[in-house]
Design an enzyme around this catalytic site. Structure first.
Site, PDB file in Angstrom:
ATOM      1  N   GLU A 252       0.868  -1.171   0.000  1.00  0.00           N
ATOM      2  CA  GLU A 252       0.000   0.000   0.000  1.00  0.00           C
ATOM      3  C   GLU A 252       0.898   1.213   0.000  1.00  0.00           C
ATOM      4  O   GLU A 252       1.566   1.508   0.991  1.00  0.00           O
ATOM      5  CB  GLU A 252      -0.929   0.049   1.215  1.00  0.00           C
ATOM      6  CG  GLU A 252      -1.892   1.218   1.130  1.00  0.00           C
ATOM      7  CD  GLU A 252      -2.411   1.699   2.463  1.00  0.00           C
ATOM      8  OE1 GLU A 252      -2.670   2.923   2.586  1.00  0.00           O
ATOM      9  OE2 GLU A 252      -2.543   0.883   3.385  1.00  0.00           O
ATOM     10  N   CYS A 286      -2.962   9.010   3.220  1.00  0.00           N
ATOM     11  CA  CYS A 286      -2.617   8.802   1.814  1.00  0.00           C
ATOM     12  C   CYS A 286      -3.849   8.746   0.929  1.00  0.00           C
ATOM     13  O   CYS A 286      -3.789   9.089  -0.241  1.00  0.00           O
ATOM     14  CB  CYS A 286      -1.785   7.538   1.644  1.00  0.00           C
ATOM     15  SG  CYS A 286      -2.646   6.041   2.135  1.00  0.00           S
TER      16      CYS A 286
END
Length: 507
Positions: A252, A286
């Site tokens: 990720e 994010c």
């Protein structure tokens, strides 16, 4: 939801800890107060932990889906009961408000609950059709645990993000060795203690504290899969280390998520979500919001409402809406992006270079930012919103897709069909229509990105399969009418097979 998980050391180096001493100290970002001292685990410590996890994996696998569900539900209850204590640790290590910490825990527990309850449904062996040619075979597919999973977690969401790998890996039947960020080791150790309070004799979940060298040691310690959260640059180093032993990896990475506002959007709602996605957790998300593209017809109204809502955001005192930057060097990254944008002709309509006060950054809104500026192309990970005018939805989508990242995006329109059409055209792993981060609490949805935002998926059924190996089995029930799996085939069988090929697939 990430940024670099290891502020020091080279993950691509040899595997030993590169710290100047055998310990490190954590501090409260809000006050600078020292919190605790932790050991930097070296290669030997990490390999020992992986060895213990390997032994424990035998028991963990043998108790099956139902047995694992019972223990994971007990762990879930322990986390929920201790949420106040855990939330305080999160707040002191990251600097975020306690309410934000509680929300993070709540979301993590929802995923743990879903993974434990659904692993059997998703991964148990099941029959699949064998087809006409192989009608004599009974076919099935099942999913087996990989063994030991190494999880390298971030500091910005130190429970929610790593638990997205830990919960699903454990539910799939793996044991886990978790290396947290050196900024948030106390959170990880609390989770480990909560597990050990239930099953102290079975180290199904272990934590190894340390720096980037500890993470490198974990990658090379013989784990069966690595789950990494962090920047694309560090992910490349982890991937190179995994390549040495063909260890599979799920990443990720970061994001540069955009929020698109169509001319028919509810502007007040769109602004409210832009403020939440861009400024929540000091912008250290994010999959939050870093860019906003607003259709020309409503741009001025949107900007006026944005100024109004942002002006109400507090960054000081006990009632602050977000805290200081958790990672000190992130302040310089945000400042450099603001300087670059202003030097290229951007306008600061809220805040600016005067927004910086030590590790606290007051909200910044920039407009007319060139597409080649670092504020548009690079992950910011701070309370900075770039808001630009676009002609129409087509231009907004084109500019949304113009960075190397592809984690998430948001679309605001009252037209459901238009929203879905836009979502289909956006290059990202997840799109929310009418909200920001709406997917985070939907445990059945897989999460992950494309490009510099990573690969592989956590959460949902895909997240369970990410930490399992498919195994296919066929069992012959009776001899095949056409005996083609024979080195001495009969001419009759070959002739009939050729006729079947033409008849079934050649017309």
């Amino acid at each position: 939801m990430s940024q670099d998980t290891a502020p020091t050391a080279d993950v691509g180096a040899g595997g030993e800890a590169h710290a100047a001493s055998a310990t490190f100290v954590t501090t409260d970002p809000r006050t600078g107060r020292q919190l605790a001292e932790y050991p930097v685990r070296g290669e030997g410590d990490v390999r020992s932990a992986v060895g213990r996890a390997r032994d424990a994996s035998v028991w963990w696998r043998e108790i099956g889906f139902d047995g694992r569900k019972r223990w994971l539900q007990e762990w879930k209850r322990a986390i929920a009961r201790g949420a106040d204590e855990l939330g305080e640790i999160i707040a002191t290590e990251t600097g975020k408000p306690r309410e934000d910490a509680l929300l993070e825990i709540m979301l993590a527990v929802e995923h743990l609950d879903w993974a434990s309850k659904n692993a059997g449904k998703v991964l148990r062996r099941r029959k699949v059709p064998s087809g006409l040619v192989s009608a004599n075979q009974v076919s099935s597919v099942g999913y087996e645990p990989m063994g030991v999973v190494g999880v390298i977690g971030p500091w910005n969401y130190p429970v929610y993000t790593p638990m997205g790998s830990i919960s699903y890996a454990l539910a799939a039947g793996n044991t886990v060795v978790f290396k947290p960020s050196e900024l948030t080791p106390g959170v990880a150790l609390w989770l480990e203690r909560a597990w050990q309070s239930l099953v102290p004799q079975e180290p199904v979940l272990q934590v190894v504290t340390g720096d980037g060298g500890t993470g490198a040691a974990l990658v090379r310690a013989g784990v069966d899969k690595v789950a990494f959260t962090g920047s694309a640059a560090t992910a490349k180093k982890v991937m190179a280390a995994c390549a040495e032993t063909l260890t599979p990896l799920v990443v990720e990475g970061g994001g540069k998520d955009a929020l698109i506002v169509a001319e028919d959007a509810d502007l007040k709602e769109a602004v409210t979500f832009a403020v939440f996605g861009g400024l929540g957790n000091a912008g250290q998300t994010c999959a939050g919001v870093e860019r906003v593209y607003v259709v020309d017809a409503v741009y001025d109204h949107f900007l006026d409402e944005l100024r109004r809502q942002v002006s109400a955001v507090s960054v000081q005192g006990d009632d602050a809406d977000y805290g200081p930057m958790t990672l000190p060097r992130q302040v310089d990254i945000v400042r450099s992006q603001v300087e670059d944008a202003l030097a290229r002709g951007a306008t600061a309509v809220v805040g600016g270079l005067e927004s910086f006060d030590g590790r606290t950054i007051a909200p910044i809104v920039l407009t007319d930012v060139p597409d080649d500026s670092t504020a548009v192309q690079d992950e910011t990970f701070g309370p900075l919103l770039v808001v630009d005018r676009v002609r129409d939805l087509d231009e907004a989508i084109t500019r949304t897709n113009s960075t190397p990242y592809g984690l998430g995006a948001s679309v605001f329109t009252k037209d459901a069909a238009k929203g879905m059409q836009a979502a289909d055209r956006i290059r990202s792993g997840v799109v929310t229509i009418g909200s920001v981060l709406g997917f985070a609490g939907v445990a059945a949805l897989p999460f992950g990105g494309v490009g510099d935002s990573g690969f592989g998926r956590i959460h949902g059924a895909d997240g369970l399969r990410e930490f399992a190996r498919p195994k296919s089995v066929t069992r012959q029930r009776f001899a095949a009418p056409l005996d083609l799996l024979n080195i001495d085939r009969k001419a009759r069988d070959v002739k009939i097979a050729a006729w079947l090929l033409r008849t079934r697939h050649g017309r």
